[in-house]
Design a protein around this motif. Structure first.
Motif, PDB file in Angstrom:
ATOM      1  N   SER A   1       0.856  -1.191   0.000  1.00 42.89           N
ATOM      2  CA  SER A   1       0.000   0.000   0.000  1.00 42.89           C
ATOM      3  C   SER A   1       0.894   1.243   0.000  1.00 42.89           C
ATOM      4  O   SER A   1       2.093   1.153   0.261  1.00 42.89           O
ATOM      5  CB  SER A   1      -0.890   0.009   1.242  1.00 42.89           C
ATOM      6  N   PRO A   2       0.323   2.414  -0.268  1.00 39.92           N
ATOM      7  CA  PRO A   2       1.127   3.644  -0.189  1.00 39.92           C
ATOM      8  C   PRO A   2       1.811   3.816   1.165  1.00 39.92           C
ATOM      9  O   PRO A   2       2.955   4.258   1.236  1.00 39.92           O
ATOM     10  CB  PRO A   2       0.108   4.753  -0.462  1.00 39.92           C
ATOM     11  N   ALA A   3       1.137   3.460   2.249  1.00 37.86           N
ATOM     12  CA  ALA A   3       1.744   3.583   3.583  1.00 37.86           C
ATOM     13  C   ALA A   3       2.927   2.626   3.732  1.00 37.86           C
ATOM     14  O   ALA A   3       3.968   2.990   4.285  1.00 37.86           O
ATOM     15  CB  ALA A   3       0.709   3.306   4.662  1.00 37.86           C
ATOM     16  N   ASP A   4       2.786   1.407   3.231  1.00 33.34           N
ATOM     17  CA  ASP A   4       3.866   0.422   3.292  1.00 33.34           C
ATOM     18  C   ASP A   4       5.074   0.915   2.500  1.00 33.34           C
ATOM     19  O   ASP A   4       6.207   0.882   2.976  1.00 33.34           O
ATOM     20  CB  ASP A   4       3.371  -0.913   2.740  1.00 33.34           C
ATOM     21  N   VAL A   5       4.822   1.434   1.311  1.00 34.79           N
ATOM     22  CA  VAL A   5       5.905   1.947   0.467  1.00 34.79           C
ATOM     23  C   VAL A   5       6.611   3.121   1.143  1.00 34.79           C
ATOM     24  O   VAL A   5       7.833   3.257   1.073  1.00 34.79           O
ATOM     25  CB  VAL A   5       5.358   2.361  -0.926  1.00 34.79           C
ATOM     26  N   ALA A   6       5.847   3.953   1.857  1.00 34.18           N
ATOM     27  CA  ALA A   6       6.422   5.129   2.517  1.00 34.18           C
ATOM     28  C   ALA A   6       7.204   4.766   3.777  1.00 34.18           C
ATOM     29  O   ALA A   6       8.021   5.547   4.239  1.00 34.18           O
ATOM     30  CB  ALA A   6       5.321   6.122   2.865  1.00 34.18           C
ATOM     31  N   GLY A   7       6.949   3.585   4.342  1.00 38.52           N
ATOM     32  CA  GLY A   7       7.672   3.173   5.543  1.00 38.52           C
ATOM     33  C   GLY A   7       6.884   3.258   6.828  1.00 38.52           C
ATOM     34  O   GLY A   7       7.439   3.111   7.913  1.00 38.52           O
ATOM     35  N   VAL A   8       5.582   3.491   6.742  1.00 39.81           N
ATOM     36  CA  VAL A   8       4.737   3.500   7.929  1.00 39.81           C
ATOM     37  C   VAL A   8       4.611   2.061   8.428  1.00 39.81           C
ATOM     38  O   VAL A   8       4.474   1.134   7.639  1.00 39.81           O
ATOM     39  CB  VAL A   8       3.342   4.085   7.602  1.00 39.81           C
TER      40      VAL A   8
ATOM     41  N   LEU B   1       1.963   6.225  15.422  1.00 42.90           N
ATOM     42  CA  LEU B   1       0.865   7.104  15.788  1.00 42.90           C
ATOM     43  C   LEU B   1       0.874   8.285  14.831  1.00 42.90           C
ATOM     44  O   LEU B   1       1.802   9.099  14.841  1.00 42.90           O
ATOM     45  CB  LEU B   1       1.045   7.577  17.238  1.00 42.90           C
ATOM     46  N   LEU B   2      -0.137   8.368  13.964  1.00 40.22           N
ATOM     47  CA  LEU B   2      -0.232   9.469  13.003  1.00 40.22           C
ATOM     48  C   LEU B   2      -0.690  10.724  13.738  1.00 40.22           C
ATOM     49  O   LEU B   2      -1.753  10.747  14.340  1.00 40.22           O
ATOM     50  CB  LEU B   2      -1.230   9.142  11.898  1.00 40.22           C
ATOM     51  N   LEU B   3       0.133  11.763  13.685  1.00 35.88           N
ATOM     52  CA  LEU B   3      -0.153  13.005  14.403  1.00 35.88           C
ATOM     53  C   LEU B   3      -0.724  14.090  13.510  1.00 35.88           C
ATOM     54  O   LEU B   3      -1.584  14.860  13.930  1.00 35.88           O
ATOM     55  CB  LEU B   3       1.131  13.533  15.057  1.00 35.88           C
ATOM     56  N   GLU B   4      -0.228  14.163  12.277  1.00 32.66           N
ATOM     57  CA  GLU B   4      -0.594  15.268  11.395  1.00 32.66           C
ATOM     58  C   GLU B   4      -0.465  14.815   9.953  1.00 32.66           C
ATOM     59  O   GLU B   4       0.391  14.006   9.614  1.00 32.66           O
ATOM     60  CB  GLU B   4       0.359  16.435  11.647  1.00 32.66           C
ATOM     61  N   ALA B   5      -1.335  15.363   9.107  1.00 32.16           N
ATOM     62  CA  ALA B   5      -1.248  15.137   7.663  1.00 32.16           C
ATOM     63  C   ALA B   5      -1.274  16.491   6.977  1.00 32.16           C
ATOM     64  O   ALA B   5      -1.958  17.417   7.418  1.00 32.16           O
ATOM     65  CB  ALA B   5      -2.403  14.273   7.175  1.00 32.16           C
ATOM     66  N   ARG B   6      -0.499  16.622   5.905  1.00 34.58           N
ATOM     67  CA  ARG B   6      -0.464  17.859   5.127  1.00 34.58           C
ATOM     68  C   ARG B   6      -0.862  17.555   3.688  1.00 34.58           C
ATOM     69  O   ARG B   6      -0.370  16.601   3.093  1.00 34.58           O
ATOM     70  CB  ARG B   6       0.930  18.472   5.155  1.00 34.58           C
TER      71      ARG B   6
ATOM     72  N   GLY C   1       1.676  14.600   3.156  1.00 32.67           N
ATOM     73  CA  GLY C   1       2.784  14.572   4.105  1.00 32.67           C
ATOM     74  C   GLY C   1       2.263  14.113   5.453  1.00 32.67           C
ATOM     75  O   GLY C   1       1.225  14.573   5.903  1.00 32.67           O
ATOM     76  N   LEU C   2       2.957  13.192   6.074  1.00 25.35           N
ATOM     77  CA  LEU C   2       2.544  12.676   7.372  1.00 25.35           C
ATOM     78  C   LEU C   2       3.608  12.948   8.417  1.00 25.35           C
ATOM     79  O   LEU C   2       4.797  12.822   8.135  1.00 25.35           O
ATOM     80  CB  LEU C   2       2.317  11.162   7.312  1.00 25.35           C
ATOM     81  N   VAL C   3       3.166  13.307   9.604  1.00 25.88           N
ATOM     82  CA  VAL C   3       4.048  13.395  10.756  1.00 25.88           C
ATOM     83  C   VAL C   3       3.559  12.322  11.713  1.00 25.88           C
ATOM     84  O   VAL C   3       2.360  12.251  12.008  1.00 25.88           O
ATOM     85  CB  VAL C   3       3.999  14.780  11.428  1.00 25.88           C
ATOM     86  N   LEU C   4       4.467  11.468  12.150  1.00 23.96           N
ATOM     87  CA  LEU C   4       4.067  10.402  13.051  1.00 23.96           C
ATOM     88  C   LEU C   4       5.042  10.232  14.193  1.00 23.96           C
ATOM     89  O   LEU C   4       6.181  10.683  14.138  1.00 23.96           O
ATOM     90  CB  LEU C   4       3.868   9.095  12.296  1.00 23.96           C
ATOM     91  N   ASP C   5       4.547   9.609  15.222  1.00 28.54           N
ATOM     92  CA  ASP C   5       5.328   9.299  16.412  1.00 28.54           C
ATOM     93  C   ASP C   5       5.618   7.799  16.379  1.00 28.54           C
ATOM     94  O   ASP C   5       4.697   6.998  16.270  1.00 28.54           O
ATOM     95  CB  ASP C   5       4.514   9.673  17.651  1.00 28.54           C
ATOM     96  N   ARG C   6       6.883   7.460  16.452  1.00 30.41           N
ATOM     97  CA  ARG C   6       7.293   6.056  16.528  1.00 30.41           C
ATOM     98  C   ARG C   6       8.182   5.926  17.747  1.00 30.41           C
ATOM     99  O   ARG C   6       9.297   6.429  17.760  1.00 30.41           O
ATOM    100  CB  ARG C   6       8.036   5.630  15.263  1.00 30.41           C
TER     101      ARG C   6
ATOM    102  N   GLY D   1       8.138   7.427  20.548  1.00 27.86           N
ATOM    103  CA  GLY D   1       8.539   8.688  21.161  1.00 27.86           C
ATOM    104  C   GLY D   1       9.353   9.604  20.270  1.00 27.86           C
ATOM    105  O   GLY D   1       9.695  10.706  20.679  1.00 27.86           O
ATOM    106  N   LEU D   2       9.662   9.177  19.055  1.00 26.85           N
ATOM    107  CA  LEU D   2      10.404  10.017  18.104  1.00 26.85           C
ATOM    108  C   LEU D   2       9.481  10.412  16.964  1.00 26.85           C
ATOM    109  O   LEU D   2       8.696   9.590  16.477  1.00 26.85           O
ATOM    110  CB  LEU D   2      11.617   9.266  17.550  1.00 26.85           C
ATOM    111  N   GLU D   3       9.580  11.672  16.512  1.00 24.23           N
ATOM    112  CA  GLU D   3       8.764  12.124  15.387  1.00 24.23           C
ATOM    113  C   GLU D   3       9.480  11.886  14.070  1.00 24.23           C
ATOM    114  O   GLU D   3      10.680  12.133  13.953  1.00 24.23           O
ATOM    115  CB  GLU D   3       8.414  13.607  15.525  1.00 24.23           C
ATOM    116  N   PHE D   4       8.715  11.403  13.101  1.00 22.68           N
ATOM    117  CA  PHE D   4       9.218  11.160  11.749  1.00 22.68           C
ATOM    118  C   PHE D   4       8.259  11.802  10.756  1.00 22.68           C
ATOM    119  O   PHE D   4       7.074  11.917  11.027  1.00 22.68           O
ATOM    120  CB  PHE D   4       9.291   9.662  11.448  1.00 22.68           C
ATOM    121  N   SER D   5       8.787  12.196   9.599  1.00 23.74           N
ATOM    122  CA  SER D   5       7.960  12.711   8.514  1.00 23.74           C
ATOM    123  C   SER D   5       8.052  11.764   7.328  1.00 23.74           C
ATOM    124  O   SER D   5       9.139  11.280   6.994  1.00 23.74           O
ATOM    125  CB  SER D   5       8.435  14.102   8.087  1.00 23.74           C
ATOM    126  N   PHE D   6       6.912  11.500   6.710  1.00 21.30           N
ATOM    127  CA  PHE D   6       6.833  10.629   5.555  1.00 21.30           C
ATOM    128  C   PHE D   6       5.968  11.303   4.501  1.00 21.30           C
ATOM    129  O   PHE D   6       5.154  12.171   4.815  1.00 21.30           O
ATOM    130  CB  PHE D   6       6.149   9.296   5.915  1.00 21.30           C
TER     131      PHE D   6
END
Length: 98
Positions: A15-22, A27-32, A60-65, A67-72
């Protein structure tokens, strides 16, 4: 009860999320989309954004993994089946209990 993001319970293979590395447990915090940020508080926030985005849309996604924030960046793809926009109603006939 107040939500602080949307927990990823499952990632569909290829899926798009799998390809992006989610990954599950993120924990998805924000989408742009188009430079507009949306705080994700409930699964319905993500669902609406996903359904309203035509294929090829960059999100654009901002997520918490842990305790660390990542952007995908996720790029939406065409759906194989049309998604239902409303929850189906379930009838609870002849059921007892709480």
């Amino acid at each position: 009860f107040e939500s602080n993001g949307v927990l990823v319970a499952r990632v569909v293979e290829n899926s798009p999320a799998d390809v992006a590395g989610v990954v599950e447990g993120d924990l998805l915090l924000e989408a742009r989309r188009d430079a507009v940020a949306l705080e994700l508080r409930w699964p319905s926030d993500w669902r609406k954004l996903e359904l309203d985005a035509p294929p090829g849309t960059k999100l654009g996604l901002v997520l918490d993994r842990a305790g660390l924030e990542f952007s995908f960046e996720v790029v939406t793809t065409p759906r194989v089946h049309v998604a239902e926009r409303e929850a189906s109603r379930v009838r609870h006939r002849n059921r007892r209990g709480a």
